[in-house]
Design an enzyme around this catalytic site. Structure first.
Site, PDB file in Angstrom:
ATOM      1  CB  SER A 129      24.935 -18.337   2.067  1.00  0.00           C
ATOM      2  OG  SER A 129      25.062 -17.099   2.243  1.00  0.00           O
ATOM      3  CE1 TYR A 142      26.331 -15.603  -2.912  1.00  0.00           C
ATOM      4  CE2 TYR A 142      25.823 -15.212  -0.825  1.00  0.00           C
ATOM      5  CZ  TYR A 142      26.606 -15.714  -1.600  1.00  0.00           C
ATOM      6  OH  TYR A 142      27.619 -16.494  -0.326  1.00  0.00           O
TER       7      TYR A 142
END
Length: 227
Positions: A129, A142
């Site tokens: 990501s 996250y």
């Protein structure tokens, strides 16, 4: 590594980006594609081979590696987001994030590295990501887990070079999937992300940046922290 003729396994292959990986791999000529999911009944892509897999359960990972002993391409796609924040995010949510993105990736690598070695080296493509590099307090769990997963991906690249295994990390911003449904921001189409990822993988790239946001954040890493 060429996808045509490969035998692939996609974790989290029942929806979102994972489902698009399964479809694209079959379209590009993969001889077999295991679509792995905690509930394999949710796999609906024609031609895919459903496989039960919970990457947070080491026994489930080992069982999947035994069942899919012909794999030459592993796509580490399974992921979650708890939305746990920095100041008041539940500790259990942090644990879930790390169990999935970090320890799950570790278990998958340990289980499938010998499989890939026996089958000629093959490759691993891990979905990371843009938040591997940039963090927001509201998504601290996250971001921290994805940063650790990026580090682990780089470690696997070094560790498996001797057996001829290609390791590619995919960085992407917001994608139009269930995971980002609540986000009000420009999003990439999952099929576009997968196409860019597989093109880069076949080109032998160690890292693929799938959108302008990932490109700009990566470039900014060279700037002073205050920037």
């Amino acid at each position: 590594m060429k996808i045509n003729g490969s035998i692939a396994l996609v974790s989290g292959g029942n929806r979102g980006i994972g489902e698009q990986f399964v479809k694209a791999l079959l379209d590009r000529g993969a001889a077999k594609v295991y679509a792995a999911a905690r509930d394999p009944r949710k796999v609906t892509v024609p031609g895919a081979v459903p496989l039960r897999l919970d990457i947070t359960d080491p026994e489930s990972v080992r069982a999947a590696a035994e069942q899919a002993g012909d794999v030459t391409l592993l796509v580490n796609n399974a992921g979650i987001t708890t939305g746990a924040s920095l100041l008041d995010g539940p500790r259990e949510d942090y644990r879930r994030e790390f169990d999935t993105h970090v320890l799950g990736t570790l278990e998958m690598g340990r289980a499938f590295a010998p499989v890939l070695a026996r089958n000629g080296g093959g490759g691993i493509l891990t979905v990371l990501s843009v938040l591997s590099w940039a963090t927001m307090p509201g998504a601290a769990a996250y971001s921290a887990a994805k940063s650790a997963q990026w580090s682990l991906t780089n470690a696997w690249r070094i560790a498996l070079a001797g057996q001829g295994t290609q390791v590619t990390g995919l960085h992407v911003g917001y994608v139009d999937t269930d995971m980002s449904a609540a986000v009000d921001a420009p999003k990439s189409a999952p099929a576009d992300v997968v196409r860019i990822a597989l093109d880069g993988f076949e080109a032998g790239l160690p890292e693929v940046l799938a959108d302008p946001l990932s490109e700009s954040v990566k470039a900014a890493l060279a700037l002073p922290p205050a920037a």
